[in-house]
Motif scaffolding. Structure first.
Motif, PDB file in Angstrom:
ATOM      1  N   GLU A 188      -4.979   6.925   5.435  1.00 28.86           N
ATOM      2  CA  GLU A 188      -3.994   6.453   6.409  1.00 28.86           C
ATOM      3  C   GLU A 188      -3.550   5.054   6.023  1.00 28.86           C
ATOM      4  O   GLU A 188      -4.383   4.145   5.887  1.00 28.86           O
ATOM      5  N   ILE A 189      -2.260   4.868   5.853  1.00 25.52           N
ATOM      6  CA  ILE A 189      -1.735   3.578   5.383  1.00 25.52           C
ATOM      7  C   ILE A 189      -1.966   2.471   6.412  1.00 25.52           C
ATOM      8  O   ILE A 189      -2.420   1.375   6.064  1.00 25.52           O
ATOM      9  N   SER A 190      -1.666   2.735   7.672  1.00 26.63           N
ATOM     10  CA  SER A 190      -1.814   1.689   8.696  1.00 26.63           C
ATOM     11  C   SER A 190      -3.269   1.268   8.864  1.00 26.63           C
ATOM     12  O   SER A 190      -3.581   0.074   8.943  1.00 26.63           O
ATOM     13  N   GLY A 191      -4.177   2.239   8.916  1.00 29.48           N
ATOM     14  CA  GLY A 191      -5.592   1.909   9.059  1.00 29.48           C
ATOM     15  C   GLY A 191      -6.125   1.154   7.865  1.00 29.48           C
ATOM     16  O   GLY A 191      -6.927   0.218   8.007  1.00 29.48           O
ATOM     17  N   THR A 192      -5.682   1.535   6.686  1.00 24.88           N
ATOM     18  CA  THR A 192      -6.107   0.833   5.465  1.00 24.88           C
ATOM     19  C   THR A 192      -5.574  -0.593   5.453  1.00 24.88           C
ATOM     20  O   THR A 192      -6.271  -1.529   5.040  1.00 24.88           O
TER      21      THR A 192
ATOM     22  N   VAL B  96     -10.996  -4.354  -2.848  1.00 27.46           N
ATOM     23  CA  VAL B  96      -9.868  -3.700  -2.180  1.00 27.46           C
ATOM     24  C   VAL B  96      -9.247  -2.632  -3.074  1.00 27.46           C
ATOM     25  O   VAL B  96      -8.887  -1.544  -2.597  1.00 27.46           O
ATOM     26  N   LEU B  97      -9.127  -2.913  -4.371  1.00 33.19           N
ATOM     27  CA  LEU B  97      -8.579  -1.899  -5.274  1.00 33.19           C
ATOM     28  C   LEU B  97      -9.479  -0.674  -5.318  1.00 33.19           C
ATOM     29  O   LEU B  97      -9.011   0.458  -5.429  1.00 33.19           O
ATOM     30  N   ARG B  98     -10.785  -0.882  -5.233  1.00 35.92           N
ATOM     31  CA  ARG B  98     -11.717   0.248  -5.166  1.00 35.92           C
ATOM     32  C   ARG B  98     -11.520   1.017  -3.849  1.00 35.92           C
ATOM     33  O   ARG B  98     -11.606   2.232  -3.798  1.00 35.92           O
ATOM     34  N   MET B  99     -11.259   0.271  -2.783  1.00 34.91           N
ATOM     35  CA  MET B  99     -11.052   0.879  -1.471  1.00 34.91           C
ATOM     36  C   MET B  99      -9.860   1.833  -1.466  1.00 34.91           C
ATOM     37  O   MET B  99      -9.904   2.915  -0.866  1.00 34.91           O
TER      38      MET B  99
ATOM     39  N   ILE C 211       0.840  -1.201   0.000  1.00 39.31           N
ATOM     40  CA  ILE C 211       0.000   0.000   0.000  1.00 39.31           C
ATOM     41  C   ILE C 211       0.878   1.255   0.000  1.00 39.31           C
ATOM     42  O   ILE C 211       0.599   2.225  -0.718  1.00 39.31           O
ATOM     43  N   LYS C 212       1.952   1.233   0.790  1.00 40.96           N
ATOM     44  CA  LYS C 212       2.862   2.373   0.824  1.00 40.96           C
ATOM     45  C   LYS C 212       3.492   2.602  -0.547  1.00 40.96           C
ATOM     46  O   LYS C 212       3.611   3.760  -0.999  1.00 40.96           O
TER      47      LYS C 212
END
Length: 204
Positions: A158-162, A196-199, A145-146
């Motif tokens: 937010e990367i961690s929350g995602t 997930v890609l939509r998310m 994600i990062k």
């Protein structure tokens, strides 16, 4: 409950055969009754063995749970790390990670329920070891994600929350998946990869 989800390659390395039978029986019992409601007599009976025979291979019921948890988490980490380290864009790698992770939890839904939802029953030392493996799995998804955010492929608040949201979505499949349902594990994996890609708002 079908035993298809608790047999196969996941337990192929456990020897001798009696030890493997006990692990498979424990997965079935823990998934059906929960760890605390399951007795060693229950497990031994499912394995076609006497309660005394169980202690030849596993000192305690908790040791059986630890064995199940360790194998399941190592398998999860391996598939997520492989997706993280593969070629392709962040979106492609994230889709692959979600697809294989979801498919595993659907195909092995019985094992998955025990691995993911009985963590609190582990002894302190074993719990710490499994939590460390879970963090490595989280790191694999977080890294993808990062990369996507850095490359401008993803737009997340937010990367961690995602990361936690993605993992929670995947893991929950083990709780509800029905092999007699209308979607196959592959179909569920493909659906969740798209969701997930939509998310993360992956760009084309």
């Amino acid at each position: 409950m079908s035993v298809e989800a608790v047999t196969g390659e996941a337990w192929g390395d456990i020897t001798p055969d009696a030890a493997r039978r006990l692990v498979i029986a424990a997965v079935q019992a823990f998934a059906e009754r929960g760890y605390h409601a399951t007795t060693t007599r229950d497990i031994a009976g499912r394995a076609g063995m006497s309660p005394a025979a169980l202690y030849i291979h596993y000192k305690t019921k908790e040791e059986l749970l630890y064995q199940i948890s360790k194998v399941g988490h190592l398998r999860s980490l391996a598939m997520l790390a492989e997706a993280r380290d593969s070629e392709g864009s962040a979106a492609e790698r994230l889709a692959t990670a979600v697809r294989v992770f979801v498919r595993w939890h659907a195909e092995h839904h019985t094992t998955g329920r025990v691995v993911q939802y009985e963590l609190g029953a582990l002894a302190e030392e074993h719990h710490a070891e499994i939590v460390a493996l879970r963090r490595q799995s989280e790191d694999a998804i977080r890294s993808i994600i990062k990369d996507g955010v850095t490359a401008g492929e993803f737009d997340v608040p937010e990367i961690s929350g995602t990361t936690l949201a993605v993992l929670s979505l995947c893991i929950d499949v083990a709780r509800w998946f029905n092999p007699l349902g209308r979607r196959t594990p592959d179909e569920v994996g493909a659906l969740y990869a798209d969701l997930v890609l939509r998310m993360v708002r992956a760009t084309d």
